[in-house]
Design a protein around this motif. Structure first.
Motif, PDB file in Angstrom:
ATOM      1  N   LEU A 262       0.825  -1.237  -0.152  1.00 44.39           N
ATOM      2  CA  LEU A 262      -0.236  -0.042   0.004  1.00 44.39           C
ATOM      3  C   LEU A 262       0.768   1.254   0.141  1.00 44.39           C
ATOM      4  O   LEU A 262       0.242   2.237  -0.018  1.00 44.39           O
ATOM      5  N   CYS A 264       2.662   4.398  -1.393  1.00 39.84           N
ATOM      6  CA  CYS A 264       2.319   4.951  -2.547  1.00 39.84           C
ATOM      7  C   CYS A 264       3.487   5.812  -2.954  1.00 39.84           C
ATOM      8  O   CYS A 264       3.985   6.598  -2.205  1.00 39.84           O
ATOM      9  N   ASP A 267       0.646  10.726  -6.132  1.00 37.72           N
ATOM     10  CA  ASP A 267      -0.495  10.825  -6.062  1.00 37.72           C
ATOM     11  C   ASP A 267      -1.518   9.813  -6.856  1.00 37.72           C
ATOM     12  O   ASP A 267      -2.538   9.464  -6.339  1.00 37.72           O
ATOM     13  N   GLU A 269      -0.993   6.602  -7.664  1.00 35.18           N
ATOM     14  CA  GLU A 269      -1.031   5.396  -6.899  1.00 35.18           C
ATOM     15  C   GLU A 269      -1.878   5.255  -5.690  1.00 35.18           C
ATOM     16  O   GLU A 269      -2.685   4.443  -5.473  1.00 35.18           O
ATOM     17  N   TYR A 270      -1.853   6.316  -5.047  1.00 34.45           N
ATOM     18  CA  TYR A 270      -2.856   6.722  -3.865  1.00 34.45           C
ATOM     19  C   TYR A 270      -4.198   6.926  -4.639  1.00 34.45           C
ATOM     20  O   TYR A 270      -5.248   5.977  -3.994  1.00 34.45           O
ATOM     21  N   GLU A 271      -4.682   7.546  -5.723  1.00 32.31           N
ATOM     22  CA  GLU A 271      -5.915   7.686  -6.151  1.00 32.31           C
ATOM     23  C   GLU A 271      -6.387   6.168  -6.669  1.00 32.31           C
ATOM     24  O   GLU A 271      -7.482   5.801  -6.588  1.00 32.31           O
ATOM     25  N   ILE A 273      -5.504   3.259  -5.471  1.00 28.83           N
ATOM     26  CA  ILE A 273      -5.899   2.529  -4.127  1.00 28.83           C
ATOM     27  C   ILE A 273      -7.291   2.953  -3.879  1.00 28.83           C
ATOM     28  O   ILE A 273      -8.327   2.244  -3.243  1.00 28.83           O
ATOM     29  N   LEU A 274      -7.423   4.104  -3.668  1.00 28.39           N
ATOM     30  CA  LEU A 274      -8.762   4.814  -3.209  1.00 28.39           C
ATOM     31  C   LEU A 274      -9.913   4.595  -4.052  1.00 28.39           C
ATOM     32  O   LEU A 274     -10.990   4.013  -3.862  1.00 28.39           O
ATOM     33  N   ARG A 356     -11.315   9.927   4.779  1.00 25.89           N
ATOM     34  CA  ARG A 356     -10.765   8.989   4.043  1.00 25.89           C
ATOM     35  C   ARG A 356      -9.820   8.150   5.020  1.00 25.89           C
ATOM     36  O   ARG A 356      -9.070   8.637   5.883  1.00 25.89           O
TER      37      ARG A 356
END
Length: 356
Positions: A262, A264, A267, A269-271, A273-274, A356
């Motif tokens: 998890l 990242c 940003d 990669e974060y988006e 996963i989100l 979040r």
């Protein structure tokens, strides 16, 4: 000759007549000229008289205007003088009032300071009286100290049984002296021996404390080593410990098994996963809605009160997902029907208090 003489006479007469006529004409012209000059002189005199009268009228008018302007100027100056005097008077009155106000303020300040000083003096006087009374009591106690000392010493002697304590001390002292005599030592060695014994006891206590501290540090170090050696932590374990277990199946479907998966780098990669979690929640919501709908269709012939729709279905779903604390916020904003939850945006969720 007679004819020649007659012609000469005739010419002479004609010349005389011509000269006479010329003289008459000249006289007539001179008379006309004199009359024209007289007429011109009279006209000039009349024009001069008229100009003189006009000039006199203009002079009189100018003098009258100057007199009027002088009167107006004098009245204006008088009005200005009166206004100036009034302004000076008002300024003096204002300055006087300001001075009076300053004096009143200073008087009020001095009165307040006087009252404060008076209160301080009264408090100081009371404190002085209290201190004086306490001093007198202390002085009386000092005067009676000798007798009081004897009484208190007697009480202490009775409390600790001073006589018996003295007897024990004398007995212990005799035992020490006897031991010194038997061992051939001196009194100075006894004090050093007792100091060494006390130091040995202190060293023993310090060694025990250091040993306990070392045991704790070794245990902590072992725990840290075990954590460092355990380089992989399961997503499921971490999410369960943080009450996020409902998101674990969505992450497992995308092969996010360990927690380091998890991490990242940016940003994007974060988006991603989100989006995985949000899509999983939407799918789960759709499946639950479908399941509720199927159950309702299967219960058409049964009790109609068992059918969950709208607000009741929203509350049931939020309770299932352990998000029931957001029901009131959703209800107040008109999102009490799960059919419309697919239209919720990130901004809407943030405004409703979702984190979040």
């Amino acid at each position: 000759m007679g004819n020649g003489k007659s012609k000469a006479q005739t010419r002479a007469q004609e010349e005389t007549t011509a000269r006479h006529n010329a003289s008459l004409a000249h006289q007539e012209r001179m008379a006309n000229l004199s009359a024209q000059q007289d007429s011109q002189r009279r006209a000039d005199e009349m024009k001069a008289e008229r100009n003189r009268r006009i000039h006199e009228q203009e002079i009189a008018k100018i003098q009258s205007e100057n007199a009027r302007k002088q009167r107006d100027h004098e009245q204006d100056m008088k009005a200005r003088q009166i206004a100036h005097e009034q302004r000076l008077k008002q300024l003096k009155i204002q300055q006087k009032n300001e001075a009076v106000q300053r004096l009143d303020a200073e008087i009020t300040t001095l009165d307040n300071q006087l009252q404060s000083d008076k209160s301080v003096v009264e408090a100081t006087t009371q404190s002085l009286q209290a201190v004086t009374g306490e001093f007198q009591k202390q002085q009386e106690w000092c005067d009676k100290f000798s007798s009081h000392k004897k009484i208190e010493l007697d009480k202490v002697a009775d409390d600790i049984d001073l006589v018996k304590a003295k007897d024990r001390f004398m007995f212990a002292d005799s035992q020490v002296k006897s031991a010194i005599n038997r061992t051939g030592q001196v009194d100075e060695n006894v004090g050093r021996f007792l100091s060494l014994t006390s130091g040995l006891m202190d060293a023993t206590i310090a060694t025990t404390a250091n040993t306990n501290k070392l045991d704790v540090e070794i245990s902590t170090f072992g725990e840290l080593i075990s954590r460092e050696c355990q380089d992989k932590l399961f997503v499921e374990e971490y999410f369960i410990s943080n009450n996020l277990q409902k998101f674990v199946p969505f992450l497992h479907e995308e092969e996010f098994v360990f927690l380091n998966h998890l991490i990242c780098k940016n940003d994007r990669e974060y988006e991603e996963i989100l989006d995985i979690v949000e899509n999983g929640l939407r799918k789960q919501l759709a499946l639950q809605l479908e399941s509720k709908t199927d159950d309702n269709d299967g219960n058409d012939g049964g009790d109609a009160a068992a059918v969950l729709t709208g607000e009741a279905l929203a509350q049931d779903l939020l309770t299932t997902w352990q998000l029931s604390q957001y029901f009131e916020a959703l209800k107040q904003d008109g999102w009490d029907d799960p059919e419309g939850w697919c239209d919720l945006t990130d901004e809407d969720l943030a405004a409703l208090g979702f984190k979040r």
